[in-house]
Motif scaffolding. Structure first.
Motif, PDB file in Angstrom:
ATOM      1  N   LYS A  85     -24.455  37.087  95.130  1.00  0.00           N
ATOM      2  CA  LYS A  85     -24.072  37.734  96.548  1.00  0.00           C
ATOM      3  C   LYS A  85     -25.320  37.991  97.530  1.00  0.00           C
ATOM      4  CE  LYS A  85     -20.140  39.416  94.276  1.00  0.00           C
ATOM      5  NZ  LYS A  85     -20.112  40.105  93.209  1.00  0.00           N
ATOM      6  N   GLY A  87     -26.607  40.244 100.874  1.00  0.00           N
ATOM      7  CA  GLY A  87     -26.129  41.498 101.685  1.00  0.00           C
ATOM      8  C   GLY A  87     -27.151  42.197 102.641  1.00  0.00           C
ATOM      9  N   TYR A 117     -28.171  39.694  95.584  1.00  0.00           N
ATOM     10  CA  TYR A 117     -27.233  40.647  94.506  1.00  0.00           C
ATOM     11  C   TYR A 117     -26.989  39.771  93.503  1.00  0.00           C
ATOM     12  CZ  TYR A 117     -27.376  44.230  98.059  1.00  0.00           C
ATOM     13  OH  TYR A 117     -27.916  45.210  98.978  1.00  0.00           O
ATOM     14  N   ASP A 120     -22.883  41.633  89.339  1.00  0.00           N
ATOM     15  CA  ASP A 120     -22.402  42.871  89.204  1.00  0.00           C
ATOM     16  C   ASP A 120     -22.986  43.804  90.449  1.00  0.00           C
ATOM     17  OD1 ASP A 120     -24.936  42.579  88.184  1.00  0.00           O
ATOM     18  OD2 ASP A 120     -24.438  44.022  86.619  1.00  0.00           O
ATOM     19  N   ASN A 121     -23.350  43.236  91.384  1.00  0.00           N
ATOM     20  CA  ASN A 121     -23.522  44.205  92.560  1.00  0.00           C
ATOM     21  C   ASN A 121     -25.167  44.664  92.498  1.00  0.00           C
ATOM     22  OD1 ASN A 121     -21.494  42.877  93.978  1.00  0.00           O
ATOM     23  ND2 ASN A 121     -20.379  44.697  93.755  1.00  0.00           N
ATOM     24  N   LYS A 122     -25.923  44.116  91.601  1.00  0.00           N
ATOM     25  CA  LYS A 122     -27.437  44.839  91.403  1.00  0.00           C
ATOM     26  C   LYS A 122     -28.218  44.109  92.099  1.00  0.00           C
ATOM     27  CE  LYS A 122     -26.668  46.966  87.033  1.00  0.00           C
ATOM     28  NZ  LYS A 122     -27.005  47.046  85.661  1.00  0.00           N
ATOM     29  N   GLN A 123     -29.157  45.086  92.924  1.00  0.00           N
ATOM     30  CA  GLN A 123     -30.179  44.191  93.721  1.00  0.00           C
ATOM     31  C   GLN A 123     -31.262  43.399  92.922  1.00  0.00           C
ATOM     32  OE1 GLN A 123     -32.811  46.342  96.361  1.00  0.00           O
ATOM     33  NE2 GLN A 123     -31.178  46.375  97.686  1.00  0.00           N
ATOM     34  N   ILE A 152     -21.827  40.358 100.955  1.00  0.00           N
ATOM     35  CA  ILE A 152     -21.564  41.866 100.739  1.00  0.00           C
ATOM     36  C   ILE A 152     -21.580  42.640 101.905  1.00  0.00           C
ATOM     37  CG2 ILE A 152     -22.026  43.800  99.424  1.00  0.00           C
ATOM     38  CD1 ILE A 152     -22.870  42.262  97.003  1.00  0.00           C
TER      39      ILE A 152
END
Length: 161
Positions: A85, A87, A117, A120-123, A152
Motif C-alpha cells: 500500500k 500512504g 507499506y 500488514d501496514n508496516k512502513q 492508506i
C-alpha cells in the motif's frame, strides 16, 4: 518508466556544509601534499552524499538509494507486490549545531512524504517528498494508479498551508 526522487542529504545541513569546507581545504592542501587529496575525498563524500528513491513502474520495482558522492547509487531493489500500500505521513527532521562551541543553532525541516507499506501496514520506505498536502495527494493518486497499489489514509494528516 523510471522515476527518481531526491529525499535528503545524508549528513544533514551541518554535515554537508562542513564537508564542503573540508573538500575545499583538501583541494588547497593538495598543492602542498598528496594527503590533501584524501581530505578532499572525505569532504566530497560528506558534502555531496544524498538519499533518494528510484521507482521502476514498468517492472514494478522500487529502490531506496544512498547516492555516494551524489552520483553512485547504492541500494536494494524491492519487488512491488499487489498487497502493498501507499500512504501519506508528515515528516519532521531536526538538526542541532553549535556556533562557537556553546551557542546552539537548530534547523527543522517539515514536509509530507509518501511511504510504501507492507501488507500488514508496516512502513517500508519513503517514496516521494512533497511540500504541500495538495501536491502530495495528487502524486499519491498518480503513483497508486501507475503501480496498482491501494492507498492508506493516515488519520492524523491535516492539510498544511
Amino acid at each position: 518508466m523510471i522515476i527518481k526522487n531526491k529525499l535528503d542529504k545524508t549528513f544533514g545541513p551541518f554535515g554537508s556544509s562542513t564537508g564542503f569546507f573540508i573538500f575545499l581545504g583538501g583541494l588547497i592542501a593538495t598543492f602542498y601534499s598528496w594527503f590533501g587529496l584524501v581530505i578532499a575525498v572525505v569532504g566530497a563524500f560528506a558534502s555531496f552524499s544524498t538519499t533518494s528513491s528510484i521507482i521502476d513502474s514498468d517492472n514494478k520495482k522500487i529502490k531506496f538509494s544512498d547516492n555516494f558522492f551524489g552520483i553512485i547509487p547504492v541500494g536494494k531493489w524491492i519487488d512491488i507486490k499487489p498487497d502493498m500500500k501507499l500512504g501519506l505521513e508528515q515528516h519532521h527532521r531536526g538538526f542541532m549545531g553549535y556556533i562557537r562551541g556553546t551557542q546552539p543553532v537548530s534547523i527543522h525541516y517539515k514536509d509530507i512524504r509518501i511511504y510504501l507499506y507492507s501488507s500488514d501496514n508496516k512502513q517500508i520506505m519513503p517514496v516521494i517528498k512533497c511540500n504541500s498536502y495538495q501536491s502530495c495527494v495528487k502524486e499519491l493518486n498518480t503513483l497508486s494508479s501507475q503501480l496498482g497499489l491501494a492507498i492508506i489514509r493516515i488519520s492524523f494528516m491535516r492539510p498544511q498551508s
